[in-house]
Scaffold this motif. Sequence first.
Motif, PDB file in Angstrom:
ATOM      1  N   GLY A 280       7.779   2.686  33.902  1.00 18.81           N
ATOM      2  CA  GLY A 280       7.167   1.395  33.351  1.00 18.81           C
ATOM      3  C   GLY A 280       7.979   1.036  31.604  1.00 18.81           C
ATOM      4  O   GLY A 280       7.232   0.332  31.514  1.00 18.81           O
ATOM      5  N   ASP A 281       8.290   2.445  31.566  1.00 20.23           N
ATOM      6  CA  ASP A 281       7.878   2.926  29.800  1.00 20.23           C
ATOM      7  C   ASP A 281       8.432   2.461  29.357  1.00 20.23           C
ATOM      8  O   ASP A 281       8.577   1.984  27.556  1.00 20.23           O
ATOM      9  CB  ASP A 281       6.430   3.998  29.514  1.00 20.23           C
ATOM     10  N   PHE A 282       9.545   1.973  29.628  1.00 16.00           N
ATOM     11  CA  PHE A 282      11.068   2.309  28.832  1.00 16.00           C
ATOM     12  C   PHE A 282      11.173   0.947  28.014  1.00 16.00           C
ATOM     13  O   PHE A 282      11.432   1.287  27.013  1.00 16.00           O
ATOM     14  CB  PHE A 282      12.794   2.465  29.913  1.00 16.00           C
ATOM     15  N   ASP A 283      10.541   0.015  28.045  1.00 15.48           N
ATOM     16  CA  ASP A 283      10.960  -0.804  27.473  1.00 15.48           C
ATOM     17  C   ASP A 283       9.825  -0.655  26.230  1.00 15.48           C
ATOM     18  O   ASP A 283      10.353  -1.374  25.258  1.00 15.48           O
ATOM     19  CB  ASP A 283      10.302  -2.407  28.482  1.00 15.48           C
ATOM     20  N   ALA A 284       8.808  -0.449  26.881  1.00 13.91           N
ATOM     21  CA  ALA A 284       8.097   0.311  25.203  1.00 13.91           C
ATOM     22  C   ALA A 284       8.360   0.819  24.835  1.00 13.91           C
ATOM     23  O   ALA A 284       8.310   1.406  22.951  1.00 13.91           O
ATOM     24  CB  ALA A 284       6.699   0.655  25.646  1.00 13.91           C
ATOM     25  N   VAL A 285       9.012   1.849  24.912  1.00 12.22           N
ATOM     26  CA  VAL A 285       9.386   3.066  24.132  1.00 12.22           C
ATOM     27  C   VAL A 285      10.646   2.287  23.223  1.00 12.22           C
ATOM     28  O   VAL A 285      11.170   2.442  22.295  1.00 12.22           O
ATOM     29  CB  VAL A 285       9.903   4.291  25.013  1.00 12.22           C
ATOM     30  N   THR A 286      11.318   1.524  24.391  1.00  7.93           N
ATOM     31  CA  THR A 286      12.516   1.049  22.862  1.00  7.93           C
ATOM     32  C   THR A 286      12.228   0.034  22.058  1.00  7.93           C
ATOM     33  O   THR A 286      12.766   0.576  21.057  1.00  7.93           O
ATOM     34  CB  THR A 286      13.148  -0.014  24.576  1.00  7.93           C
ATOM     35  N   ASP A 287      10.869  -0.632  21.991  1.00  5.87           N
ATOM     36  CA  ASP A 287      10.490  -2.074  21.601  1.00  5.87           C
ATOM     37  C   ASP A 287      10.335  -0.863  20.673  1.00  5.87           C
ATOM     38  O   ASP A 287      10.713  -1.189  18.782  1.00  5.87           O
ATOM     39  CB  ASP A 287       9.447  -2.358  22.109  1.00  5.87           C
ATOM     40  N   MET A 288       9.409   0.495  20.163  1.00  2.63           N
ATOM     41  CA  MET A 288       9.221   0.988  19.560  1.00  2.63           C
ATOM     42  C   MET A 288      10.229   1.794  18.569  1.00  2.63           C
ATOM     43  O   MET A 288       9.919   1.288  17.353  1.00  2.63           O
ATOM     44  CB  MET A 288       7.991   2.360  19.065  1.00  2.63           C
ATOM     45  N   CYS A 289      10.987   2.237  18.999  1.00  2.00           N
ATOM     46  CA  CYS A 289      13.121   2.430  18.688  1.00  2.00           C
ATOM     47  C   CYS A 289      13.128   1.668  17.866  1.00  2.00           C
ATOM     48  O   CYS A 289      13.270   1.488  16.289  1.00  2.00           O
ATOM     49  CB  CYS A 289      13.194   3.198  19.185  1.00  2.00           C
ATOM     50  N   ALA A 290      12.882   0.172  18.371  1.00  2.00           N
ATOM     51  CA  ALA A 290      13.408  -0.770  17.912  1.00  2.00           C
ATOM     52  C   ALA A 290      13.115  -1.342  15.926  1.00  2.00           C
ATOM     53  O   ALA A 290      13.175  -1.297  15.263  1.00  2.00           O
ATOM     54  CB  ALA A 290      13.859  -2.108  18.033  1.00  2.00           C
ATOM     55  N   ARG A 291      11.208  -0.712  16.028  1.00  2.00           N
ATOM     56  CA  ARG A 291      11.036  -1.444  15.262  1.00  2.00           C
ATOM     57  C   ARG A 291      10.673  -0.323  14.090  1.00  2.00           C
ATOM     58  O   ARG A 291      10.460   0.238  13.131  1.00  2.00           O
ATOM     59  CB  ARG A 291       8.975  -1.406  16.012  1.00  2.00           C
ATOM     60  N   ALA A 292      10.783   1.172  14.540  1.00  2.00           N
ATOM     61  CA  ALA A 292      10.122   2.033  14.067  1.00  2.00           C
ATOM     62  C   ALA A 292      12.192   2.443  12.816  1.00  2.00           C
ATOM     63  O   ALA A 292      11.784   2.951  11.683  1.00  2.00           O
ATOM     64  CB  ALA A 292      10.560   3.594  14.516  1.00  2.00           C
ATOM     65  N   TRP A 293      13.259   2.237  13.530  1.00  2.00           N
ATOM     66  CA  TRP A 293      14.611   3.222  13.155  1.00  2.00           C
ATOM     67  C   TRP A 293      15.381   1.526  12.747  1.00  2.00           C
ATOM     68  O   TRP A 293      16.669   1.522  12.307  1.00  2.00           O
ATOM     69  CB  TRP A 293      14.721   4.008  13.611  1.00  2.00           C
ATOM     70  N   TYR A 294      15.182   0.743  13.684  1.00  2.00           N
ATOM     71  CA  TYR A 294      16.136  -0.810  13.709  1.00  2.00           C
ATOM     72  C   TYR A 294      15.324  -1.837  13.277  1.00  2.00           C
ATOM     73  O   TYR A 294      16.380  -3.075  13.223  1.00  2.00           O
ATOM     74  CB  TYR A 294      17.211  -1.310  15.222  1.00  2.00           C
ATOM     75  N   LYS A 295      14.473  -1.606  11.825  1.00  2.00           N
ATOM     76  CA  LYS A 295      14.347  -3.169  11.195  1.00  2.00           C
ATOM     77  C   LYS A 295      15.342  -3.546  10.882  1.00  2.00           C
ATOM     78  O   LYS A 295      15.564  -5.684  10.653  1.00  2.00           O
ATOM     79  CB  LYS A 295      12.472  -2.412  11.050  1.00  2.00           C
ATOM     80  N   SER A 296      16.078  -3.280   9.839  1.00  2.00           N
ATOM     81  CA  SER A 296      16.739  -3.904   9.218  1.00  2.00           C
ATOM     82  C   SER A 296      18.167  -4.339   9.836  1.00  2.00           C
ATOM     83  O   SER A 296      18.703  -5.421   9.097  1.00  2.00           O
ATOM     84  CB  SER A 296      17.459  -2.996   8.186  1.00  2.00           C
ATOM     85  N   VAL A 297      17.969  -4.526  11.057  1.00  2.00           N
ATOM     86  CA  VAL A 297      18.845  -4.649  12.306  1.00  2.00           C
ATOM     87  C   VAL A 297      19.036  -5.984  12.222  1.00  2.00           C
ATOM     88  O   VAL A 297      17.892  -7.025  12.712  1.00  2.00           O
ATOM     89  CB  VAL A 297      19.610  -3.701  12.820  1.00  2.00           C
ATOM     90  N   GLU A 298      19.570  -7.318  11.773  1.00  2.00           N
ATOM     91  CA  GLU A 298      19.647  -8.959  12.009  1.00  2.00           C
ATOM     92  C   GLU A 298      20.043  -8.809  13.571  1.00  2.00           C
ATOM     93  O   GLU A 298      20.929  -8.266  14.366  1.00  2.00           O
ATOM     94  CB  GLU A 298      20.989  -9.743  11.528  1.00  2.00           C
ATOM     95  N   GLY A 299      19.217  -9.865  13.840  1.00  2.00           N
ATOM     96  CA  GLY A 299      19.053  -9.978  15.482  1.00  2.00           C
ATOM     97  C   GLY A 299      18.468  -9.310  16.381  1.00  2.00           C
ATOM     98  O   GLY A 299      18.728  -8.243  16.276  1.00  2.00           O
ATOM     99  N   VAL A 300      17.598 -10.190  17.158  1.00  2.00           N
ATOM    100  CA  VAL A 300      16.456  -9.384  18.233  1.00  2.00           C
ATOM    101  C   VAL A 300      17.791  -9.023  18.830  1.00  2.00           C
ATOM    102  O   VAL A 300      17.513  -7.491  19.422  1.00  2.00           O
ATOM    103  CB  VAL A 300      15.528 -10.108  18.827  1.00  2.00           C
TER     104      VAL A 300
END
Length: 217
Positions: free
Chosen positions: A19-39
């Motif tokens: 159940g932690d998968f989405d939370a870790v996904t969100d952290m990776c997106a925030r930490a490493w993909y914040k410059s990527v356009e589009g949620v």
Amino acid sequence: MPALADSSQPFGYRPFEGGDFDAVTDMCARAWYKSVEGVYDRIIFGRVLTAGALRRSSITQVATKGDRVVGACFGGVCLDGVLEKNDKWKRSFEDTMAIARKRAKLGGIAVEERLFSKLRMFTVADVFISRGFTNSQAEFNLLVVHPLFQRQGIGQTLFDAMLAAFAEAGAQGCFGVVDDDFDSEFMRKHGLSVVESRRGAAGDSGRRTVSLLARRL
């Protein structure tokens, strides 16, 4: 964005759960993909990295603040020159990759490289593991802390716990492969030295630096 947990609550640490998968996904997106356009793209990118790291990791840990996951560390053991894959996440990884390949086909070369660049770094890791060096007996596959909770000792605690788990599993050394997104100075401060650096992993354009760092336990 979810409300922050009560600041008076202590950080907790436990094994990763499905159940932690989405939370870790969100952290990776925030930490490493914040410059990527589009949620949507940021979510896909985060899922690719999380699923790929889980597939390679027999040891998985998260940090929590109340009910919220605020950090994660995944690692694998490779005592005989072969990484022990986590078959529990094989299907999830394959399903995630199928979605990612469709997005890459539509997005073109730039999206394809950004999507898969971190997975390609695992090929650098596999070559190092195959050489059978002592320092290749355990691998850091993911270490991420939510940007809102950084500089509070979470990364340090997760890192130290993973080192202890590696040693308990019988590894005599460990390594990690990182690119420009990761704070490689963190690893150097904790005893890992650069073994090699190159411009990009195989299949990439070479615009990003990929470094392999290792240490004895």
